[in-house]
Design a protein around this motif. Structure first.
Motif, PDB file in Angstrom:
ATOM      1  N   GLY A  99      56.240 -21.480 -45.836  1.00 10.15           N
ATOM      2  CA  GLY A  99      57.240 -22.122 -46.161  1.00 10.15           C
ATOM      3  C   GLY A  99      58.555 -21.459 -46.399  1.00 10.15           C
ATOM      4  N   SER A 100      59.636 -22.290 -46.748  1.00 13.21           N
ATOM      5  CA  SER A 100      61.089 -21.735 -46.977  1.00 13.21           C
ATOM      6  C   SER A 100      61.152 -22.043 -48.472  1.00 13.21           C
ATOM      7  CB  SER A 100      61.965 -22.160 -46.119  1.00 13.21           C
ATOM      8  OG  SER A 100      62.305 -23.732 -46.373  1.00 13.21           O
ATOM      9  N   TYR A 101      62.140 -21.154 -49.000  1.00  7.87           N
ATOM     10  CA  TYR A 101      62.634 -21.023 -50.511  1.00  7.87           C
ATOM     11  C   TYR A 101      64.175 -21.464 -50.718  1.00  7.87           C
ATOM     12  CZ  TYR A 101      64.580 -16.302 -50.567  1.00  7.87           C
ATOM     13  OH  TYR A 101      65.347 -15.185 -50.750  1.00  7.87           O
ATOM     14  N   ASN A 102      64.399 -21.933 -51.868  1.00  7.33           N
ATOM     15  CA  ASN A 102      65.604 -22.337 -52.110  1.00  7.33           C
ATOM     16  C   ASN A 102      66.433 -22.871 -50.991  1.00  7.33           C
ATOM     17  OD1 ASN A 102      65.198 -21.402 -54.829  1.00  7.33           O
ATOM     18  ND2 ASN A 102      66.219 -19.532 -54.467  1.00  7.33           N
ATOM     19  N   ASP A 103      67.700 -22.399 -50.623  1.00  8.03           N
ATOM     20  CA  ASP A 103      68.471 -22.905 -49.552  1.00  8.03           C
ATOM     21  C   ASP A 103      67.922 -22.312 -48.295  1.00  8.03           C
ATOM     22  OD1 ASP A 103      69.499 -24.776 -51.208  1.00  8.03           O
ATOM     23  OD2 ASP A 103      71.209 -23.693 -51.804  1.00  8.03           O
ATOM     24  N   TYR A 104      67.338 -21.237 -48.025  1.00 11.71           N
ATOM     25  CA  TYR A 104      67.069 -20.385 -47.051  1.00 11.71           C
ATOM     26  C   TYR A 104      66.129 -21.276 -46.071  1.00 11.71           C
ATOM     27  CZ  TYR A 104      68.939 -16.362 -49.439  1.00 11.71           C
ATOM     28  OH  TYR A 104      70.031 -15.785 -50.055  1.00 11.71           O
ATOM     29  N   LYS A 105      66.246 -21.260 -44.890  1.00 16.68           N
ATOM     30  CA  LYS A 105      65.536 -22.058 -43.930  1.00 16.68           C
ATOM     31  C   LYS A 105      64.504 -21.249 -43.047  1.00 16.68           C
ATOM     32  CE  LYS A 105      69.197 -24.945 -42.898  1.00 16.68           C
ATOM     33  NZ  LYS A 105      70.211 -25.927 -41.926  1.00 16.68           N
ATOM     34  N   ASP A 106      64.415 -19.890 -43.325  1.00 17.81           N
ATOM     35  CA  ASP A 106      63.652 -19.102 -42.320  1.00 17.81           C
ATOM     36  C   ASP A 106      62.152 -19.461 -43.216  1.00 17.81           C
ATOM     37  OD1 ASP A 106      64.833 -17.539 -44.638  1.00 17.81           O
ATOM     38  OD2 ASP A 106      63.499 -15.827 -44.448  1.00 17.81           O
ATOM     39  N   VAL A 107      60.941 -19.436 -42.563  1.00 18.49           N
ATOM     40  CA  VAL A 107      59.534 -19.652 -43.126  1.00 18.49           C
ATOM     41  C   VAL A 107      59.003 -18.047 -43.459  1.00 18.49           C
ATOM     42  CG1 VAL A 107      57.144 -20.342 -42.581  1.00 18.49           C
ATOM     43  CG2 VAL A 107      59.590 -21.698 -41.645  1.00 18.49           C
ATOM     44  N   ARG A 108      58.539 -18.165 -44.600  1.00 19.38           N
ATOM     45  CA  ARG A 108      57.882 -16.988 -44.906  1.00 19.38           C
ATOM     46  C   ARG A 108      56.438 -17.356 -45.555  1.00 19.38           C
ATOM     47  NH1 ARG A 108      62.585 -13.558 -48.620  1.00 19.38           N
ATOM     48  NH2 ARG A 108      64.120 -13.666 -46.691  1.00 19.38           N
ATOM     49  N   GLN A 109      55.665 -16.226 -45.878  1.00 20.48           N
ATOM     50  CA  GLN A 109      54.160 -16.359 -46.189  1.00 20.48           C
ATOM     51  C   GLN A 109      54.018 -16.047 -47.625  1.00 20.48           C
ATOM     52  OE1 GLN A 109      51.733 -13.883 -43.781  1.00 20.48           O
ATOM     53  NE2 GLN A 109      53.207 -13.978 -42.170  1.00 20.48           N
ATOM     54  N   TYR A 110      53.537 -16.999 -48.372  1.00 16.64           N
ATOM     55  CA  TYR A 110      53.390 -16.649 -49.899  1.00 16.64           C
ATOM     56  C   TYR A 110      51.712 -16.804 -49.991  1.00 16.64           C
ATOM     57  CZ  TYR A 110      58.148 -17.626 -49.756  1.00 16.64           C
ATOM     58  OH  TYR A 110      59.552 -17.753 -49.530  1.00 16.64           O
ATOM     59  N   ALA A 111      51.216 -15.387 -50.663  1.00 16.43           N
ATOM     60  CA  ALA A 111      49.829 -15.454 -50.939  1.00 16.43           C
ATOM     61  C   ALA A 111      49.361 -16.400 -52.258  1.00 16.43           C
ATOM     62  CB  ALA A 111      49.625 -14.204 -51.252  1.00 16.43           C
ATOM     63  N   LEU A 112      48.537 -17.160 -52.267  1.00 13.95           N
ATOM     64  CA  LEU A 112      48.125 -17.959 -53.381  1.00 13.95           C
ATOM     65  C   LEU A 112      47.792 -17.291 -54.550  1.00 13.95           C
ATOM     66  CD1 LEU A 112      48.159 -20.059 -51.007  1.00 13.95           C
ATOM     67  CD2 LEU A 112      46.157 -21.270 -52.198  1.00 13.95           C
ATOM     68  N   GLN A 113      47.236 -16.082 -54.325  1.00 17.73           N
ATOM     69  CA  GLN A 113      46.738 -15.531 -55.541  1.00 17.73           C
ATOM     70  C   GLN A 113      47.972 -15.054 -56.427  1.00 17.73           C
ATOM     71  OE1 GLN A 113      46.197 -14.428 -52.653  1.00 17.73           O
ATOM     72  NE2 GLN A 113      46.369 -12.224 -52.363  1.00 17.73           N
ATOM     73  N   ARG A 114      49.117 -14.837 -55.818  1.00 22.60           N
ATOM     74  CA  ARG A 114      50.185 -14.381 -56.456  1.00 22.60           C
ATOM     75  C   ARG A 114      51.265 -15.328 -57.273  1.00 22.60           C
ATOM     76  NH1 ARG A 114      51.455 -11.223 -51.160  1.00 22.60           N
ATOM     77  NH2 ARG A 114      49.680  -9.651 -51.367  1.00 22.60           N
ATOM     78  N   PHE A 115      50.727 -16.526 -57.191  1.00 20.32           N
ATOM     79  CA  PHE A 115      51.353 -17.811 -57.845  1.00 20.32           C
ATOM     80  C   PHE A 115      51.178 -17.637 -59.281  1.00 20.32           C
ATOM     81  CE2 PHE A 115      51.982 -19.539 -53.694  1.00 20.32           C
ATOM     82  CZ  PHE A 115      53.214 -19.817 -53.634  1.00 20.32           C
ATOM     83  N   ARG A 116      52.030 -17.511 -60.133  1.00 24.29           N
ATOM     84  CA  ARG A 116      51.600 -17.491 -61.619  1.00 24.29           C
ATOM     85  C   ARG A 116      51.780 -18.781 -62.356  1.00 24.29           C
ATOM     86  NH1 ARG A 116      49.482 -13.930 -59.696  1.00 24.29           N
ATOM     87  NH2 ARG A 116      49.815 -11.734 -60.015  1.00 24.29           N
ATOM     88  N   SER A 117      52.803 -19.506 -61.872  1.00 26.44           N
ATOM     89  CA  SER A 117      53.211 -20.976 -62.303  1.00 26.44           C
ATOM     90  C   SER A 117      53.607 -21.690 -61.244  1.00 26.44           C
ATOM     91  CB  SER A 117      53.753 -21.019 -63.576  1.00 26.44           C
ATOM     92  OG  SER A 117      55.107 -20.559 -63.199  1.00 26.44           O
TER      93      SER A 117
END
Length: 341
Positions: A198-216
């Motif tokens: 997915g992408s974050y905030n106003d940025y359009k590039d897609v990145r990878q986010y590991a599920l185990q690193r989400f704290r909330s």
């Protein structure tokens, strides 16, 4: 109420085509074993009633008639047979090493049903056979990362219903907690880890986010920003995932040891593989067209001194450079006194 339970028992006896159908005689015997007092005539009426609401087909060209679900039936009713039970258990065992626990937990009802079915069989051959079979993953498998079931559920809901998420995420590279709005587009499971794409905030590039690193994380008040040109397949094929380096395949040419040649004769590296003799009986020439990706390099490194890459030149230089760096690093660490006592 009794007739409803009887209907369920009837449906659970029916296989899905093209598996062999069940006769009304066998169906009647199984109902009697479960304590139902049913005549053949009443069973036939039950089947006719059920056929109005379920995709049931009857072969009335034989006596007694035989019944089954149509091939495209996808409901929860259907008989369990020995091959289906064994396949369910083996698939679950294979997935244990690659799937996150919350996803595996959703398969527990099918797994428990398969185990119970095998235990209930008078012929215990298959039940004992399951104790003698194990699936060994190809290569070293790491223990899957621990994922909070609530995190998993919320991520899946956000992807399914196109919702943005406000998250607190622990950055792996910078080792710091970051808060941002995530627009999730898909999931990617890679061996022992699962990533949100997915992408974050106003940025359009897609990145990878590991599920185990989400704290909330929680659903955001921000509107979800769609990405109509994105697909998980395109993302991986483009090499953005870090696993594919080029769309062009590698025409690999390498010397391989006799033992490795024997293994590759049984389990090929690719369909284009050729193994040719050389003047040295201990070494063979391997030629194969393989993807230019991370898996190819991991396989080559894993063979150690059993493979020497000749072509392409860039891949040979890459392998030789890594070997030289490792040897140099080992010597430097010994000189510095960094060693294992």
């Amino acid at each position: 109420m009794d007739h409803i339970i009887r209907y369920i028992c009837i449906l659970e006896q029916m296989p899905i085509a093209p598996k062999p159908s069940i006769s009304t005689k066998d169906m009647l015997e199984k109902l009697e074993e479960k304590g139902f007092s049913v005549t053949l005539r009443s069973l036939q009426r039950d089947l006719a009633a059920l056929a109005k609401y379920y995709p049931i087909i009857c072969n009335n060209k034989v006596r007694p008639n035989r019944w089954c679900f149509t091939e495209d039936y996808q409901g929860s009713f259907a008989s369990m047979d020995v091959p289906s039970a064994v396949n369910t258990i083996l698939v679950n065992e294979y997935l244990q090493s690659i799937m996150p626990a919350p996803l595996l937990a959703q398969l527990n009802p099918q797994l428990n049903r398969a185990k119970s079915f095998l235990k209930s069989q008078s012929d215990k051959t298959y039940a004992s056979w399951m104790d003698k079979v194990r699936i060994i993953p190809d290569g070293k498998s790491l223990v899957p990362a621990s994922i909070d079931p609530d995190v998993w559920e919320l991520i899946c809901d956000a992807i399914m219903f196109n919702k943005a998420l406000d998250v607190a995420y622990c950055s792996h590279k910078k080792n710091e907690l970051k808060s941002f709005t995530l627009h999730p587009y898909g999931l990617m499971v890679r061996k022992s880890a699962t990533y949100v794409l997915g992408s974050y905030n106003d940025y359009k590039d897609v990145r990878q986010y590991a599920l185990q690193r989400f704290r909330s994380l929680e659903f955001s008040r921000e509107s979800f920003r769609p990405n109509p040109n994105f697909s998980v397949k395109k993302y991986i094929d483009s090499g953005e995932s870090g696993f594919k380096y080029s769309d062009e395949p590698i025409h690999l040419s390498a010397l391989i040891s006799k033992d490795l040649a024997k293994r590759l004769e049984e389990t090929k590296l690719s369909d284009s593989q050729l193994i040719l003799n050389t003047p040295n009986v201990e070494w063979f020439l391997l030629r194969a067209v393989v993807p230019d990706d991370c898996d190819t390099r991991v396989w080559l490194r894993g063979q150690g001194a059993s493979v020497v890459v000749h072509e392409p030149a860039f891949l040979r230089e890459e392998m030789m450079s890594e070997a030289a760096k490792l040897l140099k690093l080992s010597d430097e660490l010994l000189r510095m006194g960094v060693c294992i006592s």
